[in-house]
Design an enzyme around this catalytic site. Structure first.
Site, PDB file in Angstrom:
ATOM      1  N   ASP A  22      -0.159  -2.367  -1.013  1.00 28.57           N
ATOM      2  CA  ASP A  22      -1.125  -1.864  -1.972  1.00 28.57           C
ATOM      3  C   ASP A  22      -1.595  -2.947  -2.937  1.00 28.57           C
ATOM      4  OD1 ASP A  22      -2.632   0.171  -2.893  1.00 28.57           O
ATOM      5  OD2 ASP A  22      -0.991   1.339  -3.763  1.00 28.57           O
TER       6      ASP A  22
ATOM      7  N   HIS B  73      -4.541  -3.289  -6.430  1.00 25.51           N
ATOM      8  CA  HIS B  73      -5.621  -2.734  -7.240  1.00 25.51           C
ATOM      9  C   HIS B  73      -6.324  -3.867  -7.946  1.00 25.51           C
ATOM     10  CE1 HIS B  73      -2.994   0.742  -6.552  1.00 25.51           C
ATOM     11  NE2 HIS B  73      -4.144   1.345  -6.383  1.00 25.51           N
TER      12      HIS B  73
ATOM     13  N   LYS C  23     -16.336   4.046  -0.171  1.00 28.81           N
ATOM     14  CA  LYS C  23     -15.231   3.313   0.440  1.00 28.81           C
ATOM     15  C   LYS C  23     -15.610   2.784   1.815  1.00 28.81           C
ATOM     16  CE  LYS C  23     -13.046   7.270   2.622  1.00 28.81           C
ATOM     17  NZ  LYS C  23     -11.832   7.820   3.141  1.00 28.81           N
TER      18      LYS C  23
ATOM     19  N   GLN D 132       3.208   1.003   1.142  1.00 30.09           N
ATOM     20  CA  GLN D 132       1.824   0.543   1.258  1.00 30.09           C
ATOM     21  C   GLN D 132       1.734  -0.920   0.881  1.00 30.09           C
ATOM     22  OE1 GLN D 132       0.251   3.345  -1.639  1.00 30.09           O
ATOM     23  NE2 GLN D 132      -0.710   4.501   0.004  1.00 30.09           N
TER      24      GLN D 132
ATOM     25  N   CYS E 191      -1.101   3.711  -7.749  1.00 29.62           N
ATOM     26  CA  CYS E 191      -2.239   3.426  -8.640  1.00 29.62           C
ATOM     27  C   CYS E 191      -1.952   3.673 -10.123  1.00 29.62           C
ATOM     28  CB  CYS E 191      -3.476   4.203  -8.239  1.00 29.62           C
ATOM     29  SG  CYS E 191      -3.528   4.763  -6.556  1.00 29.62           S
TER      30      CYS E 191
ATOM     31  N   ARG F   7       5.676  11.226   0.401  1.00 28.06           N
ATOM     32  CA  ARG F   7       4.808  12.395   0.609  1.00 28.06           C
ATOM     33  C   ARG F   7       5.613  13.449   1.346  1.00 28.06           C
ATOM     34  NH1 ARG F   7      -0.198   9.261   1.022  1.00 28.06           N
ATOM     35  NH2 ARG F   7       0.005   7.969  -0.837  1.00 28.06           N
TER      36      ARG F   7
ATOM     37  N   HIS G  64      -9.130   0.066  -4.898  1.00 28.10           N
ATOM     38  CA  HIS G  64      -7.863   0.216  -4.173  1.00 28.10           C
ATOM     39  C   HIS G  64      -8.072  -0.405  -2.803  1.00 28.10           C
ATOM     40  CE1 HIS G  64      -6.945   3.910  -6.674  1.00 28.10           C
ATOM     41  NE2 HIS G  64      -8.251   3.954  -6.677  1.00 28.10           N
TER      42      HIS G  64
HETATM   43 ZN   LIG Z   1      -4.561   3.013  -5.321  1.00 28.57          ZN
END
Ligand SMILES: [Zn+2]
Ligand SMILES: [Zn+2]
Length: 729
Positions: free
Chosen positions: A450, A452, A535, A448, A401, A430, A581
């Site tokens: 991912d 945005h 969310k 991910q 992000c 992680r 996200h």
């Molecule tokens: Zn994010």
């Protein structure tokens, strides 16, 4: 008198000493016998708890819970943890109790004890539990002032509980206990009325653990169990586990050559083998195409970022424990960092250690001009922090992000640029505890899918609708048809949330509206939203009935604030965008791991790493085999040829074991007529067909992403409990 409101809306009056049990009794003795616990507002309580403390002027909302309610199963399981602990204490000397919470499908209890538990002990413990259940003694609640609670635990030689009361529970003035015969445990509850309610249980496994997760602390033994109201349910659960074992992605992943994890590379780091990489690549290509069609734009970002970037985003130092430690370019970096942390955490150290630190730091090239031993903690910290700011520190990225926020910020944005949808298959790292790692499902490096979305508050509804639609499409394309959405909303009474009241109201209403219109099965959970935004999570059920949390869509009012993101509105003024996200797969590792188990390794035609195996009857048709392989490859298929001298039956058997969707069996007759004796892995021989027909048929199966049968048999599905909850303090 107390006014009590039942779920159907009726209000009944009861004496001041009413309990859920007495209310049930007034309705009927059958109901009273069936009651396991009760729900008052959001709280689950004992059936024998007085209701008076819940009176606040309006009728007390009461729901009686019986064995059929998912909430009751969780209560049963925690009670089973007590019964198991009681049995263990009867059988073995010097048992210190740690914690015993419920987990999905069961419970555990952590013990500190000299006897080393093994599977051989399970039958004996289960027998002792059965004896406790047969006596059906009640669970009795009582409360003590903190000091008395500590002395009681001391008298019972429960040192870990004493420590917990003195540290973790220091702010509690009163603490609750439950007594069950001779067994007394510090506990918030609630519990079933008596041990006789436990009808089916089993001890599952034992593992090592640590007191409060601290690996330098004492080593505990964690005993896992499962518990149900009905023997049939226990059996269904065990059947499901048996089936899950056959599908274990760690076994299949190795057998089918999909991925590899080795200590030589590092625990939790997934090596994608060529076949696994094929599957992942196909999924990525599929999603990439869908996103491009829907107006997303690809971006790339590096695997590292400055520590300051994550300080701005709030991911550092807040989540430091779950991240890999920072990389310091300067030799003294780690030392300065460690010193600053000790200062911050008020760790005890003396002037001698401080001198040693300064000497060591100087050897490493630390310029200590601003650090004065004579100054207080604050100015020492300021000096160390300033030094750190002047020397580069990086994190392997825990999140994508912040990078995407910087891409938004890289140029002036106007309302005409919005919504801006940036996507990246971004790998993040992680630091998961070794004990938490689990094949591909829990790893230390994950990619991910991912994205945005930066948009205006007015665009939230439309963007949310699009992301929900995309997630649905993606899940259904891999045959996951059975899912529901959990919508996490704000707790209207709390003020911990960032973002304006107006925006939250608008967003929550929009999210609800989109989900209602979508016809999706969803439930709204108040108070479950993160502080930065509401969310929606997709909870998916696989073909053997297990639940997985997959795709997520999350609104964020916080990062745009922290990164000071702006766009120029139609009014020529500057405004804050909203950030969304979203990740339909979650991570490629977890998603593929889940798919391996869902399909039991037999991927559908469109995802299979190897789609067709050509099996010539004898060497005489090898030339035709090679020619066929070329044709299939050119048509875009993933195809191999078994040119071994083996019998064709052996070739077919191996192809079946490799879970390849189709086999093309060819002999002289097929070579002559340009045809194929086609075999389907599931339904067997399909007859001899011309090559062109086979190509057309298989192309159609790929293009339509057809899903073949995935489960061998239907399951009697065990009932689901509510999310495990902490009954512990
Ligand atoms: Zn994010
Ligand atoms: Zn308890």
């Amino acid at each position: 008198m107390l006014d009590i409101q039942l779920p159907d809306g009726t209000v009944v009056s009861h004496p001041d000493d009413a309990t859920p049990l007495s209310v049930a009794n007034a309705i009927g003795s059958r109901l009273a016998k069936a009651v396991v616990a009760a729900q008052v507002g959001a709280a689950i309580i004992d059936a024998s708890r007085p209701l008076k403390p819940f009176a606040n002027g309006s009728p007390i909302p009461l729901r009686l819970l019986t064995e059929r309610d998912p909430e009751a199963l969780d209560v049963l399981r925690h009670s089973s943890a007590h019964i198991m602990a009681r049995a263990v204490m009867r059988l073995y000397p010097d048992v210190s109790l740690a914690f015993g919470p419920t987990i999905s499908n069961g419970f555990y209890y952590d013990f500190l004890m000299p006897h080393k538990l093994t599977e051989e002990d399970f039958a004996k413990i289960e027998q002792e539990m059965a004896a406790i259940v047969a006596k059906a003694e009640p669970f009795e609640q009582f409360s003590l002032a903190r000091q008395d609670a500590a002395s009681l635990c001391k008298d019972m030689k429960q040192g870990l509980k004493v420590e917990h009361i003195e540290t973790g529970l220091a702010s509690h003035s009163e603490l609750g206990f439950y007594r069950q015969g001779e067994f007394v445990d510090l506990c918030r509850g609630p519990h079933i009325p008596d041990a006789g309610r436990l009808k089916a249980f089993k001890i599952m496994s034992v593992a090592g653990s640590h007191w409060k997760g601290n690996t330098s602390g004492p080593q505990l033994q964690r005993l896992y169990g499962t518990a149900w109201f009905d023997k049939k349910d226990l059996q269904a659960h065990l059947d499901q586990l048996e089936e899950a074992k056959k599908r274990d992605h760690r076994v299949l992943g190795k057998k089918l050559g999909l991925y590899h994890i080795t200590p030589d590379v590092g625990q939790g780091f997934c090596l994608w083998m060529p076949k696994g990489a094929r599957v992942r690549g196909l999924l990525e290509d599929f999603l990439r195409r869908e996103m491009l069609k829907r107006g997303y734009e690809p971006v790339y970002s590096p695997h590292l970022g400055r520590v300051e970037l994550y300080e701005t985003s709030g991911h550092f130092p807040y989540y430091r424990d779950s991240q890999f430690p920072p990389l310091f370019v300067h030799d003294a970096g780690a030392l300065v960092d460690a010193w600053a942390r000790r200062l911050m955490e008020d760790e005890e150290f003396g002037p001698k250690q401080e001198t040693m630190f300064l000497q060591a730091a100087e050897v490493l090239g630390f310029d200590s001009a601003n650090y004065s031993k004579a100054e207080g903690k604050e100015s020492k910290l300021a000096a160390l922090n300033e030094w750190q700011r002047n020397h580069e520190r990086f994190l392997v990225k825990p999140m994508n992000c912040p990078h995407h926020a910087q891409i938004f910020k890289a140029q002036p944005r106007s309302y005409r640029d919005l919504p801006l949808r940036l996507f990246e298959f971004g790998t993040v790292y992680r630091y998961e505890q070794t004990g938490e790692l689990n094949g591909m499902l829990r790893v230390r490096g994950l990619t991910q899918d991912d994205a945005h979305i930066f948009c205006t508050a007015d665009q939230v509804e439309e963007e949310f609708r699009n992301t929900i639609e995309l997630t649905r499409f993606v899940l259904e394309s891999v045959g996951l048809q059975d899912y529901r959405v959990q919508l996490s909303l704000r707790d209207p009474k709390s003020d911990k949330y960032v973002g304006s009241e107006e925006n939250w109201q608008k967003a929550e209403a929009a999210l609800r509206k989109v989900l209602e219109e979508s016809g999706l099965n969803f439930n709204a959970a108040e108070g479950e939203a993160a502080f930065y935004g509401p969310k929606a999570d997709f909870m998916v059920r696989d073909c053997i009935g297990r639940h997985w949390q997959l795709g997520t869509v999350q609104l964020d009012y916080n990062l745009p604030e922290r990164f000071d993101l702006e766009y120029t509105g139609a009014d020529n003024k500057s405004h804050r965008p909203v950030m969304i996200h979203r990740a339909p797969f979650g991570s490629m590792e977890r998603f593929v791991g889940m798919l391996i188990e869902h399909f039991a390794g037999a991927f559908p035609m469109w995802l299979a790493p190897e789609q067709i195996r050509i099996c010539p009857l004898s060497e005489k048709t090898n030339d035709y085999a090679v020619e066929l392989e070329k044709r299939f490859t050119e048509a875009g298929f993933r195809v191999t040829t078994d040119l071994r001298g083996a019998k064709v039956q052996a070739k077919i058997r191996d192809a079946q074991l490799d879970l390849i969707p189709y086999m093309a069996v060819i002999g002289p007759k097929e070579a002559e007529t340009h045809s194929i004796a086609l075999r389907d892995r599931i339904s067997g021989e399909l007859g001899t067909k011309p090559v062109d027909e086979v190509l057309a048929m298989l192309s159609e199966e790929v293009a339509s992403r057809r899903i073949r049968k995935v489960a061998e048999r239907k399951f009697a599905e065990p009932p689901q409990a509510t999310e495990p909850s902490s009954h512990e303090y």
